[in-house]
Design an enzyme around this catalytic site. Sequence first.
Site, PDB file in Angstrom:
ATOM      1  N   ASP A  37       0.825  -1.207   0.000  1.00  0.00           N
ATOM      2  CA  ASP A  37       0.000   0.000   0.000  1.00  0.00           C
ATOM      3  C   ASP A  37       0.859   1.258   0.000  1.00  0.00           C
ATOM      4  OD1 ASP A  37      -2.387   1.498   0.109  1.00  0.00           O
ATOM      5  OD2 ASP A  37      -3.310   0.000   1.393  1.00  0.00           O
TER       6      ASP A  37
ATOM      7  N   GLY B 113      -4.368   5.063  -7.976  1.00  0.00           N
ATOM      8  CA  GLY B 113      -4.541   5.725  -9.253  1.00  0.00           C
ATOM      9  C   GLY B 113      -4.023   7.142  -9.313  1.00  0.00           C
TER      10      GLY B 113
ATOM     11  N   ASP C 158     -10.792   3.760  -2.553  1.00  0.00           N
ATOM     12  CA  ASP C 158     -11.533   2.620  -2.011  1.00  0.00           C
ATOM     13  C   ASP C 158     -12.994   2.641  -2.465  1.00  0.00           C
ATOM     14  OD1 ASP C 158      -9.229   1.975  -0.701  1.00  0.00           O
ATOM     15  OD2 ASP C 158      -9.913   2.605   1.281  1.00  0.00           O
TER      16      ASP C 158
END
Length: 445
Positions: A156, A201, A221
């Site tokens: 992440d 993104g 999300d």
Amino acid sequence: MGSFVLLLASILASWTLLSREPRVHALEDGVAKLPVLGYNTWNAYGCGISEAAVLSDAHMLVSLGLRDVGYTHVNIDDCYAEKNRSASGDIVASAARFPSGMNNLTDQIHALNMCYSDSGWYTCAHYPVTPHSFLTLHDRDAKLFQDWGFDYLKFDNCAIPYDDIIRQGIVGKYERIATAIAQLAQDTGKPPLILSLCEWGNEQPWLWAKRFGQSWRTTGDINTSWGSITSIINQNSFITWASDFFGHNDMDMVCADPSTSSGNSGITHEEAKTHFTAWALMKSPLLIGTNLSAISQDNLSILKNQEILAINQDPVVGTSVSPFRWGINPNWVSNSTHPAQYWSGESQNGTVFMLINTLSKPADMFFSLTESPWIRAGRQYAVRDLWTHTDNGTAIRNFTAKAVPAHGVVALLLTDAGDEPPSSGPPCAVLQWCMDKNGTLAPGA
């Protein structure tokens, strides 16, 4: 919800370590050629995850028949570790949540013929770690995850160290972990970890991430609302070209059951079908983000649609469906409420069509077959409905899906059924520049 990520490096880490030339990571190594199918624990448990819960859900994947249709990864998203590393610098599994240790857990999951999936290390849920050398930790943690029996690593992008510590841009940060995974596979002779980049993104990962990992998040999300689903479809409609074998646009979890997302409006059964269909046919990884113990039979049937899953897992054609007409909007117009409606793509068994009714009322949806680049002119096509599981006759020149439900979807597989009958219409399905051999334009051209 994001998960474990980049860790804080020691301010005293040497320039030699931080500037070390990275090793080349070869992507097409046989790992994750197809999108991953599995289950993510975050929506059901958040930081309340436990060894018992993971094992219970793994057994539920089996008992619900989900493993047998391909959902073989069990993914812990966050909160599985102690808040500090060991004195030697290793991540330590939470003694309270995983008292039997990770190896015992992964052994039991592997015994069910499933893979065990894990996330990164410094978390979006704010689990701190003891600072160490940035590069050393990537190598050490990749080795630890392999030793624990993990198969999948979600990396992440939270808690990013200061620039003067890592001295890397967004690409360089992901290159570090990819290099560590590649080197580990080379050193041990074991398959490399599947690497899922979760970058949301912001930095257009579809342009560069395939050189490092097998999937990359393309948006923020998801939540269980129709607006969230259409927004993600809209954003991904412009980058479908990026998905192919060994590299997939990750559209986030498949939240098929509206009961799983508190504070959101939830979705209807038709919206859940649209959600699943779009994710599957766009070749996104399919990680179930719903509470398996509360899932309805209707929504379970959505996740188990084997004709849709067969397109997602096609071993011959790896590309996504793409829009051939936006519909409500002019082509190439971004609209998060009304994304592209008419899509098509290849498969080993025929041409796939996806029609999305973004209106709040039923609508007929018409298209000419040759609007899809994968359809041959002058041919007729047998029509298979991938949701009703019925053969619906033969389409000649065009097709109309009648009364598509509000926010609903139609998924079709068209297979060549031979030459179209004589006198099926004008000499060309597309009349523009349609010309006779004598040099005259066809009537209406």
